[in-house]
Design an enzyme around this catalytic site. Structure first.
Site, PDB file in Angstrom:
ATOM      1  CD  GLU A  39      51.188  44.909  48.058  1.00  0.00           C
ATOM      2  OE1 GLU A  39      51.781  45.637  47.224  1.00  0.00           O
ATOM      3  OE2 GLU A  39      49.959  44.796  48.081  1.00  0.00           O
ATOM      4  CE1 TYR A  71      56.687  39.755  40.971  1.00  0.00           C
ATOM      5  CE2 TYR A  71      57.725  41.733  41.857  1.00  0.00           C
ATOM      6  CZ  TYR A  71      56.611  41.083  41.345  1.00  0.00           C
ATOM      7  OH  TYR A  71      55.417  41.759  41.227  1.00  0.00           O
ATOM      8  CG  ASP A 154      31.006  34.676  38.510  1.00  0.00           C
ATOM      9  OD1 ASP A 154      30.605  35.849  38.502  1.00  0.00           O
ATOM     10  OD2 ASP A 154      32.190  34.360  38.329  1.00  0.00           O
ATOM     11  NE  ARG A 159      27.985  24.519  41.741  1.00  0.00           N
ATOM     12  CZ  ARG A 159      29.175  24.020  41.478  1.00  0.00           C
ATOM     13  NH1 ARG A 159      30.127  24.075  42.403  1.00  0.00           N
ATOM     14  NH2 ARG A 159      29.436  23.475  40.311  1.00  0.00           N
ATOM     15  CG  HIS A 181      34.587  36.991  37.183  1.00  0.00           C
ATOM     16  ND1 HIS A 181      33.569  36.612  38.026  1.00  0.00           N
ATOM     17  CD2 HIS A 181      35.360  37.858  37.886  1.00  0.00           C
ATOM     18  CE1 HIS A 181      33.728  37.221  39.197  1.00  0.00           C
ATOM     19  NE2 HIS A 181      34.802  37.985  39.131  1.00  0.00           N
ATOM     20  CB  THR A 235      33.735  41.145  46.438  1.00  0.00           C
ATOM     21  OG1 THR A 235      34.585  41.007  45.296  1.00  0.00           O
ATOM     22  CG2 THR A 235      32.519  41.954  46.039  1.00  0.00           C
TER      23      THR A 235
END
EC number: 1.1.1.27
Length: 328
Positions: A39, A71, A154, A159, A181, A235
């Protein structure tokens, strides 16, 4: 990185809602033996807290080393997963995020590469197709080792929506969303099938579903993120599990076919962009794209979607800073 390596190490860059949900999915599913979470300095303690919290679930799942990483920890990682970026706000499209997130992406990729990282990049930050392209450009990595989550979520939404409409298990539905997307994505109706039975034929044997219902179903899939963002702000669960699935395919060298953001080299008349299509993925990244024979209308949609992405990339790369940082 080799497919025979037993100790699999993942570095997650970005411990927001998507990143932490992805980390939780890895723990729940017993994926990888080591997980480092990076972070920004002002949020480092959150990563420390999440690592500790996640470690308390290990007695119920499987052993895993989990920690707040730097890192430099990327040097021997098999996979670096990038979820860090400015979040999509209500009313924003994924492409609205380009300016903010390209600068963030450049900083992340530069530091990962400087560590000596030789593994695979998996990008999930939005707009994912553009940021997968920028990760490729800024890293100098082969195109096979830079992967975007693409239309994996997606396609899963598609589905699930078809499964609910037809009252079958979503795992028996084989159907893809391709393209960006985002708003220009499209459903590959011509190859949608239920357990090998073409969707059109399956519908004849089960119920009378009108074309308008299928159009509405697709629009619900395409706009699902906006619906969720308007209701809960973001989301993260769906994409987290999609990323876990891609991670498993890579670390276990599955050669699984998944819909990902893949570099285009003339397939569908598209070149020099990363865009959503099925591909075989394993321990060394993209093995090969799976070029579904689209019908003429679908091919046109693929080309139109790619054209939108190319326009965004061309505009962004007018920035001298991005030009100078490009290695591909």
């Amino acid at each position: 990185m080799t497919s025979t390596k037993q100790h699999k190490k993942v570095i997650l860059v970005g411990d927001g809602a998507v990143g932490s949900s992805y980390a939780f999915a890895l723990v729940n599913q017993g994926i990888a033996q080591e997980l480092g979470i990076i972070e920004i300095p002002q949020l480092h303690e959150k990563a420390v807290g999440d690592a500790l919290d996640l470690s308390h679930a290990l007695a119920f799942t499987s052993p895993k080393k989990i920690y707040a990483a730097q890192y430099s920890d990327c040097a021997d990682a098999d996979l670096v997963v990038i979820t860090a970026g400015a979040p999509q706000k209500p009313g924003e499209t994924r492409l609205d995020l380009v300016g903010k997130n390209l600068a963030i992406n450049k900083s992340i990729v530069t530091q990962v590469v400087e560590s000596g990282f030789k593994g695979i990049f998996l990008v999930a930050a939005n707009p994912v197709d553009v940021l997968t392209y920028s990760t490729w450009k800024f890293s100098g990595f082969p195109k096979e080792r830079v992967i975007g989550s693409g239309t994996s979520l997606d396609s899963a939404r598609f589905r699930q929506a078809l499964a609910e409409k037809l009252d079958v298990d979503a795992r028996s539905v084989h159907a893809y969303i391709m393209g960006e997307h985002g708003d220009s994505e499209f459903a590959v109706w011509s190859h949608a099938n239920i357990a090998g039975v073409n969707l059109e034929e399956f519908l004849k044997d089960t119920q009378n579903v009108q074309e308008a219902e299928l159009i509405e179903l697709f629009e619900g899939v395409r706009d699902a993120a906006y619906t969720i963002i308007n209701k809960k702000g973001a989301t993260y669960y769906g994409i987290a599990v999609a990323l876990a699935r891609i991670t498993k395919a890579i670390l276990d060298d599955e050669n699984a076919v998944l819909p990902l953001s893949v570099f285009q080299e003339g397939q569908y008349g598209v070149e020099n962009v990363f865009i959503g299509q099925p591909a075989v993925v394993g321990a060394h990244g993209i093995v090969r794209p799976v070029n579904i024979p689209l019908n003429d209308a679908e091919t046109q949609k693929m080309q139109a979607s790619a054209k939108e992405l190319q326009a965004i990339i061309d505009e962004a790369w007018k920035n001298p800073e991005f030009q100078e940082a490009s290695k591909n």
